[in-house]
Design a protein around this motif. Structure first.
Motif, mmCIF file in Angstrom:
data_model
loop_
_atom_site.group_PDB
_atom_site.id
_atom_site.type_symbol
_atom_site.label_atom_id
_atom_site.label_comp_id
_atom_site.label_asym_id
_atom_site.label_seq_id
_atom_site.Cartn_x
_atom_site.Cartn_y
_atom_site.Cartn_z
ATOM 1 N N ASN A 68 -15.742 8.959 17.257
ATOM 2 C CA ASN A 68 -16.718 8.591 16.270
ATOM 3 C C ASN A 68 -16.747 7.019 16.213
ATOM 4 O O ASN A 68 -16.217 6.465 17.179
ATOM 5 N N PHE A 69 -17.588 6.466 15.122
ATOM 6 C CA PHE A 69 -17.720 5.068 15.410
ATOM 7 C C PHE A 69 -18.293 4.527 14.059
ATOM 8 O O PHE A 69 -18.572 5.065 12.955
ATOM 9 N N SER A 70 -18.212 3.099 13.757
ATOM 10 C CA SER A 70 -18.432 2.570 12.583
ATOM 11 C C SER A 70 -18.998 0.918 12.994
ATOM 12 O O SER A 70 -18.664 0.400 13.983
ATOM 13 N N SER A 71 -20.019 0.625 12.083
ATOM 14 C CA SER A 71 -20.577 -0.687 12.539
ATOM 15 C C SER A 71 -20.716 -1.520 11.089
ATOM 16 O O SER A 71 -21.212 -0.843 10.126
ATOM 17 N N PHE A 72 -20.684 -2.805 10.971
ATOM 18 C CA PHE A 72 -21.092 -3.578 10.053
ATOM 19 C C PHE A 72 -21.886 -4.867 10.658
ATOM 20 O O PHE A 72 -20.911 -5.584 11.446
ATOM 21 N N ARG A 73 -22.851 -5.350 10.209
ATOM 22 C CA ARG A 73 -23.585 -6.686 10.633
ATOM 23 C C ARG A 73 -24.002 -7.180 9.243
ATOM 24 O O ARG A 73 -24.596 -6.577 8.293
ATOM 25 N N ASP A 74 -23.482 -8.542 8.887
ATOM 26 C CA ASP A 74 -23.779 -9.187 7.562
ATOM 27 C C ASP A 74 -25.386 -9.453 7.530
ATOM 28 O O ASP A 74 -25.393 -9.967 6.290
ATOM 29 N N LYS A 93 -25.629 -6.289 3.022
ATOM 30 C CA LYS A 93 -25.050 -7.541 2.026
ATOM 31 C C LYS A 93 -23.861 -6.825 1.460
ATOM 32 O O LYS A 93 -24.057 -6.158 0.366
ATOM 33 N N VAL A 94 -22.615 -7.340 1.826
ATOM 34 C CA VAL A 94 -21.532 -6.704 1.309
ATOM 35 C C VAL A 94 -20.546 -7.891 0.909
ATOM 36 O O VAL A 94 -20.428 -8.648 1.785
ATOM 37 N N VAL A 144 -26.958 -16.870 14.768
ATOM 38 C CA VAL A 144 -25.597 -16.070 14.930
ATOM 39 C C VAL A 144 -25.321 -15.254 13.747
ATOM 40 O O VAL A 144 -25.621 -15.874 12.756
ATOM 41 N N VAL A 145 -24.483 -14.032 13.914
ATOM 42 C CA VAL A 145 -24.191 -13.349 12.883
ATOM 43 C C VAL A 145 -22.703 -12.768 12.969
ATOM 44 O O VAL A 145 -22.153 -12.705 13.965
ATOM 45 N N SER A 146 -22.210 -12.317 11.708
ATOM 46 C CA SER A 146 -20.998 -11.712 11.726
ATOM 47 C C SER A 146 -20.955 -10.282 11.864
ATOM 48 O O SER A 146 -21.902 -9.725 11.460
ATOM 49 N N ALA A 147 -20.200 -9.658 12.840
ATOM 50 C CA ALA A 147 -20.408 -8.241 12.897
ATOM 51 C C ALA A 147 -18.959 -7.653 13.271
ATOM 52 O O ALA A 147 -18.032 -8.349 14.012
ATOM 53 N N VAL A 148 -18.810 -6.413 13.070
ATOM 54 C CA VAL A 148 -17.633 -5.660 13.330
ATOM 55 C C VAL A 148 -18.108 -4.144 14.048
ATOM 56 O O VAL A 148 -18.572 -3.499 13.141
ATOM 57 N N ASN A 149 -17.697 -3.728 14.910
ATOM 58 C CA ASN A 149 -17.893 -2.451 15.692
ATOM 59 C C ASN A 149 -16.801 -1.810 15.944
ATOM 60 O O ASN A 149 -15.923 -2.300 16.618
ATOM 61 N N TYR A 150 -16.478 -0.349 15.827
ATOM 62 C CA TYR A 150 -15.421 0.328 16.217
ATOM 63 C C TYR A 150 -15.971 1.407 16.785
ATOM 64 O O TYR A 150 -16.972 2.234 16.570
ATOM 65 N N GLN A 151 -15.111 2.051 17.711
ATOM 66 C CA GLN A 151 -15.245 3.210 18.369
ATOM 67 C C GLN A 151 -13.710 4.121 18.318
ATOM 68 O O GLN A 151 -12.873 3.260 18.610
ATOM 69 N N LYS A 152 -13.731 5.226 17.969
ATOM 70 C CA LYS A 152 -12.479 6.250 18.170
ATOM 71 C C LYS A 152 -12.770 6.653 19.747
ATOM 72 O O LYS A 152 -13.764 7.440 20.002
ATOM 73 N N LEU A 153 -11.818 6.493 20.475
ATOM 74 C CA LEU A 153 -11.925 6.678 22.160
ATOM 75 C C LEU A 153 -10.854 7.688 22.684
ATOM 76 O O LEU A 153 -9.733 7.694 22.042
ATOM 77 N N ILE A 211 -8.337 3.125 19.204
ATOM 78 C CA ILE A 211 -9.333 2.707 18.393
ATOM 79 C C ILE A 211 -9.556 1.419 18.985
ATOM 80 O O ILE A 211 -8.881 0.465 19.243
ATOM 81 N N ILE A 212 -10.702 1.088 19.338
ATOM 82 C CA ILE A 212 -11.262 -0.309 19.590
ATOM 83 C C ILE A 212 -12.036 -1.096 18.515
ATOM 84 O O ILE A 212 -12.866 -0.466 18.018
ATOM 85 N N CYS A 213 -11.689 -2.127 18.227
ATOM 86 C CA CYS A 213 -12.262 -2.970 17.233
ATOM 87 C C CYS A 213 -12.977 -4.139 17.841
ATOM 88 O O CYS A 213 -12.331 -4.826 18.461
ATOM 89 N N ALA A 214 -14.261 -4.487 17.797
ATOM 90 C CA ALA A 214 -14.804 -5.619 18.457
ATOM 91 C C ALA A 214 -15.564 -6.404 17.265
ATOM 92 O O ALA A 214 -16.321 -5.950 16.502
ATOM 93 N N ILE A 215 -15.075 -7.748 17.262
ATOM 94 C CA ILE A 215 -15.413 -8.540 15.867
ATOM 95 C C ILE A 215 -15.798 -9.933 16.125
ATOM 96 O O ILE A 215 -14.903 -10.490 16.890
ATOM 97 N N ASP A 216 -16.702 -10.318 15.464
ATOM 98 C CA ASP A 216 -17.310 -11.823 15.895
ATOM 99 C C ASP A 216 -17.534 -12.318 14.396
ATOM 100 O O ASP A 216 -18.209 -11.522 13.587
ATOM 101 N N LEU A 217 -16.920 -13.593 14.031
ATOM 102 C CA LEU A 217 -17.174 -14.221 12.711
ATOM 103 C C LEU A 217 -17.818 -15.471 12.938
ATOM 104 O O LEU A 217 -17.396 -16.046 13.698
ATOM 105 N N VAL A 218 -19.149 -15.612 12.128
ATOM 106 C CA VAL A 218 -19.754 -16.750 12.347
ATOM 107 C C VAL A 218 -18.742 -18.100 11.893
ATOM 108 O O VAL A 218 -18.126 -17.918 10.717
#
Length: 267
Positions: free
Chosen positions: A7-13, A17-18, A169-178, A143-150
Motif C-alpha cells: 500500500n502507499f500514501s502521499s501528501f503534497r502541500d 491544503k492541510v 519547490v514544494v513540501s511532500a511526503v510519500n510512503y510505501q509499505k514494502l 515501510i519507506i518514507c520519502a520526505i522533503d520540506l521547503v
C-alpha cells in the motif's frame, strides 16, 4: 531486485491544503508539542498510510530525504552564529535525523529496525537497495518514507539542491509499505545497483512500452514538464502510477550518471 508494494500514501502541500499540526492533534490525537514542521510532515504521511493498511509492530522503518530537516539547521545557524545564543535543547533534539524516525515509528506503533538515511545522490533508490538487503535477511516487511520540506526562505533549499531559483519547490511526503512477498501486493518496484550511461538510457527509453517519467535533473534528456520540484519525486511518481494503474519507468540522473526504477501494477 524487486520489492512488492502492499500500500502507499502521499501528501503534497501544493495539492492538498492541510494544517498538519491541527490535523494531527484533532483527527489522530497525536501530541505535537516540541516538534517542528519536518516531523509533522513525516508523521502525517505515516498516519495516512496507517489509515489504508495494517502495520505490524516488527515492520522495519526507513526514512530518507533530499536534504533532511533544513529548517532546523538554518535555525541553529541563526541562534549560534548570528545571534550568539545557546541552542535550545528541543531544537538540538529535532536536529537529529533519528528524532524524526522516532516520532514516525511511535505514531505507527512499530518497534523494528528504524533508520534515517540520506545520500547526496539517488537517495530514494539507495534506500530501496538498503531495504531489499535487509528484508533478504530478516524476512520482515518495511515501510519507506520519502520526505522533503521547503526551507524558509526557499532560496536556501534551492541552493543546496542546485536548482534554478525560478523553479518552484514544494513540501511532500510519500510512503510505501514494502515486502519481498508478492501475496496481497498491488504493484512491484524493480531496481538495480547499475549506473547507466546516457546512450544506454536512451536505448532503454526507445525500446520501452511503459510510460517514461524523466527527472528534471536529466538535462541531456527531454524530460517531463515539471513546474515544481522536490528531491524525492521518484517516490511520488511511483504512488501516482499505482493510483492511475500505469506501468512506469522513472529515470533519474546525477552528474551524468543515470539510474532507473520500474513500476509494474499487479492486476
Amino acid at each position: 531486485m524487486k520489492l512488492y508494494v502492499k500500500n502507499f500514501s502521499s501528501f503534497r502541500d501544493d495539492l492538498q491544503k492541510v494544517d498538519l499540526k491541527k490535523e494531527l492533534k484533532q483527527k489522530y490525537k497525536f501530541d505535537t508539542r516540541r516538534q517542528d514542521k519536518f516531523i509533522h510532515l513525516g508523521v502525517y504521511g505515516a498516519q495516512l498510510l496507517k489509515d489504508k493498511t495494517k502495520i505490524r509492530v516488527d515492520d522495519e522503518l526507513y526514512v530518507t530525504s533530499g536534504v533532511g530537516n533544513i529548517n532546523i539547521v538554518q535555525k541553529t545557524n541563526t541562534y549560534m552564529y548570528e545571534e550568539n545564543q545557546p541552542l535550545k535543547i528541543f531544537d538540538f533534539i529535532n536536529l537529529l535525523g533519528n528524532t524524526t524516525s522516532y516520532y514516525i515509528a511511535k505514531s505507527l506503533g512499530v518497534k523494528g529496525k528504524n533508520i534515517f538515511q540520506i545520500s547526496d545522490n539517488f537517495t530514494y533508490i539507495r534506500t530501496l537497495i538498503s531495504i531489499y538487503s535487509s528484508l533478504k535477511n530478516s524476512g520482515k516487511n518495511a515501510i519507506i518514507c520519502a520526505i522533503d520540506l521547503v526551507s524558509n526562505p526557499e532560496e536556501i533549499i534551492k541552493r543546496v539542491l542546485g536548482i534554478d531559483e525560478k523553479t518552484e519547490v514544494v513540501s511532500a511526503v510519500n510512503y510505501q509499505k514494502l515486502s519481498l512477498n508478492p501475496s496481497g501486493a498491488i504493484a512491484v518496484i524493480e531496481f538495480e545497483t547499475k549506473i547507466y550511461t546516457l546512450n544506454e538510457i536512451k536505448e532503454i527509453i526507445k525500446q520501452s512500452d511503459d510510460k517514461i517519467v524523466i527527472s528534471p535533473r536529466c538535462m541531456e534528456l527531454k524530460h517531463n514538464e515539471y513546474e515544481k520540484f522536490f528531491e524525492t519525486m521518484a517516490s511520488c511518481e511511483i504512488n501516482t502510477a499505482i493510483k492511475n494503474q500505469e506501468d512506469m519507468q522513472y529515470v533519474d540522473c546525477f552528474e551524468n550518471r543515470y539510474k532507473i526504477i520500474k513500476l509494474k501494477n499487479i492486476k
